[in-house]
Structure formats: C-alpha cells, structure tokens
Design a protein around this motif. Structure first.
Motif, PDB file in Angstrom:
ATOM      1  N   SER A 198       0.850  -1.186   0.000  1.00  0.00           N
ATOM      2  CA  SER A 198       0.000   0.000   0.000  1.00  0.00           C
ATOM      3  C   SER A 198       0.884   1.233   0.000  1.00  0.00           C
ATOM      4  CB  SER A 198      -0.927   0.007   1.220  1.00  0.00           C
ATOM      5  OG  SER A 198      -0.170  -0.046   2.418  1.00  0.00           O
ATOM      6  N   PRO A 199       0.365   2.347  -0.464  1.00  0.00           N
ATOM      7  CA  PRO A 199       1.172   3.569  -0.482  1.00  0.00           C
ATOM      8  C   PRO A 199       1.405   4.122   0.919  1.00  0.00           C
ATOM      9  CG  PRO A 199      -1.061   4.036  -1.208  1.00  0.00           C
ATOM     10  CD  PRO A 199      -0.970   2.550  -1.064  1.00  0.00           C
ATOM     11  N   MET A 200       2.512   4.851   1.078  1.00  0.00           N
ATOM     12  CA  MET A 200       2.869   5.456   2.360  1.00  0.00           C
ATOM     13  C   MET A 200       3.168   6.938   2.139  1.00  0.00           C
ATOM     14  SD  MET A 200       5.613   2.686   3.849  1.00  0.00           S
ATOM     15  CE  MET A 200       5.260   0.925   3.939  1.00  0.00           C
ATOM     16  N   ILE A 201       2.960   7.712   3.182  1.00  0.00           N
ATOM     17  CA  ILE A 201       3.326   9.119   3.179  1.00  0.00           C
ATOM     18  C   ILE A 201       4.257   9.374   4.350  1.00  0.00           C
ATOM     19  CG2 ILE A 201       1.241   9.711   4.455  1.00  0.00           C
ATOM     20  CD1 ILE A 201       1.322  12.455   3.274  1.00  0.00           C
ATOM     21  N   VAL A 202       5.351  10.103   4.088  1.00  0.00           N
ATOM     22  CA  VAL A 202       6.288  10.434   5.160  1.00  0.00           C
ATOM     23  C   VAL A 202       5.638  11.504   6.040  1.00  0.00           C
ATOM     24  CG1 VAL A 202       8.594  11.275   5.713  1.00  0.00           C
ATOM     25  CG2 VAL A 202       8.230   9.918   3.643  1.00  0.00           C
ATOM     26  N   ARG A 203       5.450  11.164   7.324  1.00  0.00           N
ATOM     27  CA  ARG A 203       4.837  12.121   8.243  1.00  0.00           C
ATOM     28  C   ARG A 203       5.890  13.007   8.909  1.00  0.00           C
ATOM     29  NH1 ARG A 203       0.835  10.686  13.403  1.00  0.00           N
ATOM     30  NH2 ARG A 203       0.531  12.846  14.075  1.00  0.00           N
ATOM     31  N   SER A 204       6.997  12.429   9.294  1.00  0.00           N
ATOM     32  CA  SER A 204       8.082  13.200   9.899  1.00  0.00           C
ATOM     33  C   SER A 204       9.400  12.490   9.629  1.00  0.00           C
ATOM     34  CB  SER A 204       7.874  13.367  11.410  1.00  0.00           C
ATOM     35  OG  SER A 204       7.906  12.114  12.060  1.00  0.00           O
ATOM     36  N   GLY A 205      10.501  13.264   9.633  1.00  0.00           N
ATOM     37  CA  GLY A 205      11.821  12.695   9.393  1.00  0.00           C
ATOM     38  C   GLY A 205      12.212  12.740   7.927  1.00  0.00           C
ATOM     39  N   ILE A 206      13.304  12.049   7.630  1.00  0.00           N
ATOM     40  CA  ILE A 206      13.866  12.029   6.280  1.00  0.00           C
ATOM     41  C   ILE A 206      14.062  10.590   5.844  1.00  0.00           C
ATOM     42  CG2 ILE A 206      15.763  12.816   4.801  1.00  0.00           C
ATOM     43  CD1 ILE A 206      16.446  14.852   6.954  1.00  0.00           C
ATOM     44  N   VAL A 207      13.736  10.320   4.588  1.00  0.00           N
ATOM     45  CA  VAL A 207      13.954   9.002   3.997  1.00  0.00           C
ATOM     46  C   VAL A 207      14.953   9.169   2.847  1.00  0.00           C
ATOM     47  CG1 VAL A 207      12.917   7.050   2.798  1.00  0.00           C
ATOM     48  CG2 VAL A 207      11.646   8.213   4.617  1.00  0.00           C
ATOM     49  N   ALA A 208      16.061   8.425   2.928  1.00  0.00           N
ATOM     50  CA  ALA A 208      17.077   8.460   1.866  1.00  0.00           C
ATOM     51  C   ALA A 208      16.848   7.300   0.925  1.00  0.00           C
ATOM     52  CB  ALA A 208      18.478   8.388   2.467  1.00  0.00           C
ATOM     53  N   ARG A 209      16.865   7.575  -0.363  1.00  0.00           N
ATOM     54  CA  ARG A 209      16.655   6.525  -1.363  1.00  0.00           C
ATOM     55  C   ARG A 209      17.975   6.249  -2.059  1.00  0.00           C
ATOM     56  NH1 ARG A 209      11.247   7.126  -4.695  1.00  0.00           N
ATOM     57  NH2 ARG A 209      11.499   4.878  -4.579  1.00  0.00           N
ATOM     58  N   GLN A 210      18.381   4.961  -2.038  1.00  0.00           N
ATOM     59  CA  GLN A 210      19.652   4.541  -2.633  1.00  0.00           C
ATOM     60  C   GLN A 210      19.397   3.516  -3.719  1.00  0.00           C
ATOM     61  OE1 GLN A 210      21.818   3.086   0.790  1.00  0.00           O
ATOM     62  NE2 GLN A 210      22.829   5.059   1.108  1.00  0.00           N
ATOM     63  N   ARG A 211      20.229   3.598  -4.746  1.00  0.00           N
ATOM     64  CA  ARG A 211      20.101   2.653  -5.856  1.00  0.00           C
ATOM     65  C   ARG A 211      20.473   1.237  -5.438  1.00  0.00           C
ATOM     66  NH1 ARG A 211      16.890   3.939 -10.096  1.00  0.00           N
ATOM     67  NH2 ARG A 211      17.309   6.037 -10.837  1.00  0.00           N
ATOM     68  N   ASP A 212      21.514   1.128  -4.627  1.00  0.00           N
ATOM     69  CA  ASP A 212      22.001  -0.196  -4.231  1.00  0.00           C
ATOM     70  C   ASP A 212      22.432  -0.121  -2.782  1.00  0.00           C
ATOM     71  OD1 ASP A 212      23.014  -2.682  -3.931  1.00  0.00           O
ATOM     72  OD2 ASP A 212      24.460  -2.569  -5.576  1.00  0.00           O
ATOM     73  N   ASP A 213      21.619  -0.697  -1.870  1.00  0.00           N
ATOM     74  CA  ASP A 213      21.958  -0.619  -0.455  1.00  0.00           C
ATOM     75  C   ASP A 213      23.090  -1.564  -0.080  1.00  0.00           C
ATOM     76  OD1 ASP A 213      19.394  -2.813   0.929  1.00  0.00           O
ATOM     77  OD2 ASP A 213      20.570  -2.936  -0.905  1.00  0.00           O
ATOM     78  N   ALA A 214      23.544  -2.405  -1.032  1.00  0.00           N
ATOM     79  CA  ALA A 214      24.660  -3.304  -0.722  1.00  0.00           C
ATOM     80  C   ALA A 214      25.993  -2.569  -0.755  1.00  0.00           C
ATOM     81  CB  ALA A 214      24.693  -4.472  -1.721  1.00  0.00           C
ATOM     82  N   LYS A 215      26.012  -1.392  -1.365  1.00  0.00           N
ATOM     83  CA  LYS A 215      27.244  -0.615  -1.450  1.00  0.00           C
ATOM     84  C   LYS A 215      27.147   0.546  -0.474  1.00  0.00           C
ATOM     85  CE  LYS A 215      28.039  -1.752  -6.316  1.00  0.00           C
ATOM     86  NZ  LYS A 215      28.223  -1.193  -7.678  1.00  0.00           N
ATOM     87  N   ALA A 216      27.895   0.445   0.600  1.00  0.00           N
ATOM     88  CA  ALA A 216      27.797   1.463   1.645  1.00  0.00           C
ATOM     89  C   ALA A 216      28.336   2.810   1.188  1.00  0.00           C
ATOM     90  CB  ALA A 216      28.546   1.002   2.897  1.00  0.00           C
ATOM     91  N   ASN A 217      29.218   2.802   0.167  1.00  0.00           N
ATOM     92  CA  ASN A 217      29.818   4.059  -0.269  1.00  0.00           C
ATOM     93  C   ASN A 217      28.998   4.783  -1.322  1.00  0.00           C
ATOM     94  OD1 ASN A 217      30.205   2.169  -2.257  1.00  0.00           O
ATOM     95  ND2 ASN A 217      32.264   2.835  -2.796  1.00  0.00           N
TER      96      ASN A 217
END
Length: 490
Positions: free
Chosen positions: A376-395
């Motif tokens: 289901s869809p979500m809405i950010v209520r508070s805080g920050i969400v970072a979107r990464q292409r590949d979470d396996a690469k920490a750099n």
C-alpha cells in the motif's frame, strides 16, 4: 639588378604565402614570415644594402625605385616577424588574456613604427616635423576622445589585473550581476538572469567593487534566515533545520551546510541556514526547494513560523499541546496540505486519515528494499527518507531524499511496479500507511488523483506516453485494475 629582383621576388612570395594561409591559423601565418624575413635580410646584407640607410640620390630612377620596393618589403616582413615572435612567446607562456591584450598593443606599436620607418628610409620624408605635427594632433584627439581613452586604459588595467575571467559570475557593488561573456578594449559584457546582455564601459567597471563568485571555485554560498515561535527548545529547532538541509538534494555536501542560532527572546527564535550550491545558476532552484522543505518540516515537527514584526504569538496559532511535546504535526493537516489530495472532499480526507496506520522507523532502518512491491502507499509524516540505488554498497550516496509529505509506493498501486531504489530511514522517521482498498476506491472516484500520483514517479516510470493519456486511462493497469474490481465486487 638581378639580385634586387630576386630579393623583391622573395618578399612578394612571403606576401603570397601570408594570404594563402587561412585567417583562422594566425600563428602559422605569423611564423611563416620569419624565414622570408631572414632570407631577405641575408640577401640585402650580401649586396651591402642597408634598409635603415636613406635613399641614394645618385642612383638611377629604376634602381632607386627597385631599392625602395625591396626596403618596403623588408620593413613589412620585419613587422610581421616581430609580431610572430611575440605571439609565439605568449602562447608558450599560456596566458591567453595577456596574449590578446599584449598582441594588440604590439601590433599597433609595430605597425606605427614600420610606417614611420618606411616614410624616413624609403621615401625620405622628414619624420621629425611629422612627429611634432602628429603630437599636436594627438593632444586634440585626446581631449576629444577623453571618455573613450578612459575606457581603453581601464580595459588594459582590468585585463592585466585579472579580477575575473570569461565565464565567471560577478556581482558589482551597484547590484548588477551576471556572467562575463566578453571583454574588449572599450566595454565588458555580462549575461544576467533575465537573459539580457549588460554592456558596462570599462571606466565605469573599474570604479565599482567587483565580487567574483566563481573563484576560488564554482560553488556559491547562500544564507536564509528563519523566524520560529519559541514553542520548543532552540536545540530542537536546530535539529529540524538540519533535517531541512539534509533533505535538500540541490545543495552541496562539502563543505557541509550549517545551522546557526542568530537571536532568541520570548517571542522568536531566529535561525540562519547556511549552505552552498554547485553553481550560481542553481541558487534560485535551491532556495525554492529549501523554502518548500522548511514549510513541510516545520509543520511536521509541530513548530510555528513567527510573524515578521510581531511581538506576540496567538494561542490559536500554536499547534496542539501534544504536538508541541512530541514534535509531530497532526496527520489530517499534513494530508490536507498535500497538493495531490487537493481534489478530495473533507469527508474523504477524514476517512483516508482514519484508515491510515502509523509506522515508525529508527535510523538506518530499511523501509522498502530495491525490487519490493509495497502492499500500500505510504506518506512520510516526519523525518527524512534516503533513497539509494544499491543498499549493498555502503559508499553509494543517496541520490534522492524524501521529506514530510512525500509518498512512497505510488508505483506499486498504480502499476504494480517494484521499487527502483532502497528507502532507508535517516534518524527517527514516521510514515502513514494508507489502506490499499480505500485508496483504490479513491482512484476510481477521482481519476485525476492517478495522474497526480504518476507525476510523482521518476521519469520514465509510467512509460513514454503516460503524459499523453487521459486520466481515466492512466489507472487501467493490471495490478490496480484487479484491486479496483475486487473492491467493486465487495
């Protein structure tokens, strides 16, 4: 006589070569004159003819004429050779601005000296009288062209001082600003924000203070002042402002942005946001984004912007006490303020809020992984969400940030499309998860809502022709259509 003819032929050949070489190959043109000049000099010395000697009054008319032609050609090649040597030395030193200025000065001086030498040594003109007369004329011209000469000498000073280069963005003390697109003897041309060319005489520019915002690098510093009602501690306000800067993708991270408290009393907390953009041309977009994020983060955190010049904050302007304590704005207000839900009725907004489930995530918690299809869809209520292409690469740095009011999972409900990135919580994050069935019924009742959601998706996510389809066709996708049918049947 034959030797003089041969010398004249060499001089004429040099002129022919000069004109055969294309004008764009200036250096090649000038370098080619040096061998012809040396050859003519050697031939004249071999026959004991001095180009600096006055004409021989005892020579025959034809011989005197031929000697005069040879001397004239020699002086012309000497001028070209000197210009060639100067040009080569300036190119080797890699000083294009000085090269342009000095080359023009040298060309003028060399040609003036050559003309005087030809008059004196070829045509036997008394140049002393000529120079005296030209001096008087120069004084008259100098008085008549005083402003033009001021521009010329100011242009020389600006070129030698190098306060800016072509392509630099400059701000003048009178408020004029723009990118330097041309500088010449008389004026400097700036290309401003309205795409207008501002022509500034060099004499005027030399008197103004010049701020070059393109040095030492292209990054440009900006600052925004924010006035917040003192409903929470200054430290809490600073945390919210840091979240604003952290969620903006249009500012540079090195040097890191900063937040400074600039004033505090019983009516207001004044905070400064200090940040840099990669290019001065991006400052308007970055400031607009910062102001938008300020509005969203302040509402989400339960803060109130202070009224300019006001000494009191009305109690009706303050958020509820619970919101002030936990720093979270009300969910109904947050949803109602989103443009995507602008067409919904009040009753629909209340139902949408009541059916939403609040979920919390801590720092670095994964909200959705790459390839997941959110239920289901979500809405950010508070805080920050970072979107990464590949979470396996920490750099790999985040390529995008979501702030309060941004939606996750729009592609899932519209097109059953998997997430194209991994969404990670930055600090404490609260999201509202909508009921999928009720959300699908809203899309049926409001087809324009589907278009608004599709606009929030990354480019290409809805297909190349999605923008050309009417709203009712956007929602006709297998995943959503099946859900809508199940809702209708129920």
């Amino acid at each position: 006589m034959n030797s003089l003819l041969m010398t004249a032929f060499v001089g004429l050949a040099g002129i022919a070569v000069w004109h055969l070489i294309p004008e764009r190959r200036v250096n090649t043109r000038l370098i080619a004159q040096i061998p012809f000049f040396l050859a003519m000099s050697a031939m004249l010395l071999a026959w004991h003819i001095l180009p600096t000697a006055p004409p021989d009054g005892q020579a025959t008319t034809s011989a005197a004429l031929l000697v005069g032609v040879v001397k004239l050609l020699w002086w012309l090649h000497l001028a070209w050779a000197i210009i060639g040597v100067v040009s080569i030395s300036l190119v080797i030193e890699h000083k294009p601005r000085e090269a342009r200025l000095l080359q023009q000065v040298v060309i003028g001086v060399v040609y003036a000296g050559t003309v005087l030498s030809i008059l004196a040594f070829v045509f036997a003109v008394p140049i002393a009288t000529l120079i005296a007369t030209s001096g008087a004329i120069a004084v008259v011209l100098g008085l008549a062209l005083q402003s033009t000469l001021a521009d010329v000498f100011s242009g020389i000073a600006l070129n030698l001082g190098r306060p800016f280069r072509l392509g630099d963005w400059v701000v003048l003390s009178d408020g004029t600003e723009g990118r330097v697109i041309e500088t010449n003897w008389r004026a400097t041309l700036l290309l401003g924000f309205p795409n207008n060319v501002v022509v500034l005489p060099n004499s005027v520019l030399a008197k103004l203070g010049i701020t070059n915002v393109s040095t030492p690098d292209e990054t440009h510093g900006l600052s925004i002042n924010v006035r917040v009602a003192p409903t929470r501690s200054p430290a809490a306000v600073v945390d919210v402002m840091k979240a604003v800067l952290q969620s903006c993708d249009l500012i540079v991270r090195e040097p890191p942005p900063a937040v400074a408290i600039r004033g505090l009393d019983s009516t207001v907390i004044e905070v400064g946001l200090i940040f840099r953009v990669s290019d001065v041309g991006k400052r308007l977009a970055a400031m607009n984004d910062i102001y938008d994020l300020l509005y969203r983060h302040v509402r989400s955190a339960g803060l109130v912007l202070a009224v300019q010049g006001s000494t009191l904050v009305a109690m009706t302007d303050l958020p509820p006490l619970q919101a002030r304590r936990n720093g979270s704005g009300s969910a109904p207000d947050l949803i109602a303020a989103m443009p995507v839900f602008a067409e919904l009725e009040d009753a629909e907004l209340r139902t949408l809020t009541s059916t939403a489930t609040s979920r919390t995530f801590q720092n670095e918690d994964v909200i959705a992984r790459l390839g997941d299809v959110l239920p289901s869809p979500m809405i950010v209520r508070s805080g920050i969400v970072a979107r990464q292409r590949d979470d396996a690469k920490a750099n790999v740095p985040p390529f995008h940030h979501l702030a309060p009011g941004d939606i996750l999972g729009a592609g899932s409900i519209l097109f059953d499309r998997a997430e194209d990135s991994t969404s990670i919580a930055v600090g404490h994050v609260t999201v509202l998860e909508f009921d999928r069935d009720f959300f699908a019924s809203l899309l049926v009742a409001h087809p324009e809502l589907a278009n608004s959601l599709a606009d929030l998706l990354p480019s290409g996510a809805t297909g190349p022709d999605a923008a050309e389809r009417p709203p009712e066709e956007v929602i006709k996708k297998p995943g959503l259509l099946g859900r809508i049918k199940s809702v209708m049947v129920a």
